[in-house]
Design an enzyme around this catalytic site. Structure first.
Site, PDB file in Angstrom:
ATOM      1  N   GLY A 259     -15.860  11.039 -13.173  1.00 23.12           N
ATOM      2  CA  GLY A 259     -14.692  11.332 -13.995  1.00 23.12           C
ATOM      3  C   GLY A 259     -14.885  12.610 -14.776  1.00 23.12           C
ATOM      4  CB  ALA A 260     -13.972  15.899 -14.217  1.00 23.57           C
TER       5      ALA A 260
ATOM      6  CB  ALA B 221     -11.930  16.071 -22.848  1.00 22.04           C
ATOM      7  CD1 TRP B 222     -16.670  10.177 -24.004  1.00 22.17           C
ATOM      8  CD2 TRP B 222     -17.609  12.094 -24.622  1.00 22.17           C
ATOM      9  NE1 TRP B 222     -17.840   9.885 -24.652  1.00 22.17           N
ATOM     10  CE2 TRP B 222     -18.449  11.040 -25.052  1.00 22.17           C
ATOM     11  CE3 TRP B 222     -18.005  13.407 -24.893  1.00 22.17           C
ATOM     12  CZ2 TRP B 222     -19.652  11.247 -25.714  1.00 22.17           C
ATOM     13  CZ3 TRP B 222     -19.208  13.615 -25.569  1.00 22.17           C
ATOM     14  CH2 TRP B 222     -20.013  12.533 -25.968  1.00 22.17           C
ATOM     15  N   GLY B 223     -16.056  13.061 -20.351  1.00 23.16           N
ATOM     16  CA  GLY B 223     -16.954  12.983 -19.205  1.00 23.16           C
ATOM     17  C   GLY B 223     -17.549  14.338 -18.858  1.00 23.16           C
TER      18      GLY B 223
ATOM     19  CE  LYS C 245     -14.850   3.738 -28.209  1.00 17.51           C
ATOM     20  NZ  LYS C 245     -15.540   4.856 -27.563  1.00 17.51           N
TER      21      LYS C 245
ATOM     22  CB  ALA D 104     -14.814  16.056 -25.566  1.00 21.85           C
TER      23      ALA D 104
ATOM     24  CE  LYS E  57     -10.959   3.969 -31.999  1.00 16.67           C
ATOM     25  NZ  LYS E  57     -10.230   4.948 -31.148  1.00 16.67           N
TER      26      LYS E  57
END
Length: 423
Positions: free
Chosen positions: A44-45, A47-49, A192, A231, A281
């Site tokens: 998975g690409a 932002a965070w990955g 999440k 990220a 959350k």
């Protein structure tokens, strides 16, 4: 120890010898011999990955004889003309990035895309360090794979960066490539979100449970990493912290391996509760964003919303954990999504979870005591109400004092272990 500046403008923090020792320690734990690469792939690409893979590449990528770090993304996604134009501006505003592309003979394609003479692809620009979700934050160059089987079949560590809503589909496919594996991989989950299973007993299904069910990988080899992970800010070396949760065998060495001077990683054994609370959350983060936008960042409206949503979160937390006071740290601060709204509302609407109403002397569904959650469900999932209606939930004259909801949760035996699949 002063870090060393690299060609992409990033900085390796800390002592290089200590970094190699952390890598060697993890290699030993995974049974890697001399000349046998430790293979890490980010699936998975987003932002965070992408940032997670880039952080690892910056820290460990120069140990080429010991570790291989790659990232998988789906092929075929084109970069539209306006994005290509903006990307060209970003490149030319960063001398370090411009020099790097010229040296790699990669600059010309961005000139051609700017002029409309060429189509760029998301996997193509990711190799040069540009994530389509955040092109204003150039990353280091990444090794990109577009074939999922090639990416994961012999990976030692799989970092799951796909959204929780796509997790089951992606890992169902991955399971086909792992049928004949001898070694068991370690999986780190970043996203999440939860699902609700209503039959035969209402309970929550977490992403790590989905992965284990799909692949057969034991839950002791699946970990969850969560925290205030914006990220682009993390990659720009703003201080952040996170918590990696899972079995003792893996969480402590991985926390040590992932830790950087600006990115502190703690560890915790309570995997399921942390996953669920991260999803909870998400529900109220959406409402917070809606209230802020609809009231032009009104401090009063945000304060009112905060008082109500925190009381609902405390109320629900008492259902999910026997010791809610122990939930602390970076758990409830991260990016958000919509899917958890439907899951939590449908779960708390089940008749088997009804409780005595504090004033009306009758049984009511738990969801009826969470008006913010109920309103978000009607706005985002059922599409019955406009977004502005979230403000009505704050102005409802019949709404109880948030303090009363907290007192109700604390004074009753609310804990329902079955919601997390516990006896």
């Amino acid at each position: 120890m002063v870090g060393s500046v690299h060609v992409n403008g990033s900085v390796h923090g800390g002592n290089g010898t200590a970094t190699e020792e952390r890598l060697d320690e993890l290699r030993r734990l995974l049974g890697k011999s001399e000349g046998d690469l430790l293979k890490i792939v980010s699936v998975g690409a987003g932002a965070w990955g992408s940032v997670f893979a880039a952080l690892l590449q910056d820290a460990y990528g120069h140990f080429r004889d010991k570790v291989q770090i790659r990232i998988w993304r789906r092929p075929g996604r084109t970069v539209d003309r306006s994005t290509a134009e903006h990307l060209f501006e970003v490149i030319n505003s960063r001398e370090d990035v411009l020099r790097r592309l010229i040296r790699r003979c990669a600059y010309l394609k961005y000139v051609e895309a700017r002029l409309g003479d060429r189509t760029l692809y998301a996997d193509e620009i990711l190799k040069d360090g540009f994530c389509l979700n955040m092109i204003e934050t150039p990353l280091c160059p990444l090794k990109v794979v577009t074939n999922l089987q090639e990416a994961v079949w012999d990976a030692d560590i799989v970092v799951n960066g796909v959204p929780s809503t796509e997790t089951r589909e992606v890992f169902d496919e991955i399971s086909k490539y792992w049928k004949e594996r001898i070694s068991v991989p370690v999986i780190i989950f970043l996203a999440k979100g939860i699902e609700a299973s209503l039959d035969p007993i209402p309970r929550i299904i977490t992403p790590t449970q989905m992965i284990s069910s799909a692949t057969g990988v034991p839950t002791e080899n699946i970990l969850y990493l969560g925290g205030p992970n914006i990220a682009s800010e993390i990659y720009n070396k703003e201080y952040a912290n996170a918590r990696i949760c899972g079995s003792n065998k893996w969480r402590k060495p991985l926390a040590k391996f992932l830790r950087q001077p600006h990115f502190i990683v703690w560890d915790n054994s309570d995997l399921v509760t942390h996953e669920v609370m991260g999803g909870l959350k998400n529900v109220y983060a959406i409402g917070a964003g809606m209230v802020a936008a609809l009231t032009n960042e009104s401090a009063t409206s945000k304060s009112v919303y905060f008082s109500h949503c925190t009381s609902e979160m405390i109320f629900i937390t008492h259902l999910l954990t026997e010791q809610p006071e122990k939930l602390a740290g970076p758990l409830l601060a991260d990016t958000y999504g919509v899917s958890a709204v439907g899951a939590f509302f449908e779960l708390l609407s089940q008749p088997s979870l009804s409780v005595q109403h504090p004033e009306e002397n009758k049984l009511v569904a738990l969801a009826e005591l969470c008006p913010i959650l109920k309103r978000l469900y009607r706005i985002l999932i059922k599409r019955e109400l406009p977004a502005r209606d979230i403000l009505q939930a704050l102005r409802d004259e019949t709404m109880n004092d948030p303090r009363e909801r907290i007192e109700m949760a604390q004074s009753h035996a609310f804990y329902r272990p079955s919601l997390l699949g516990k006896p």
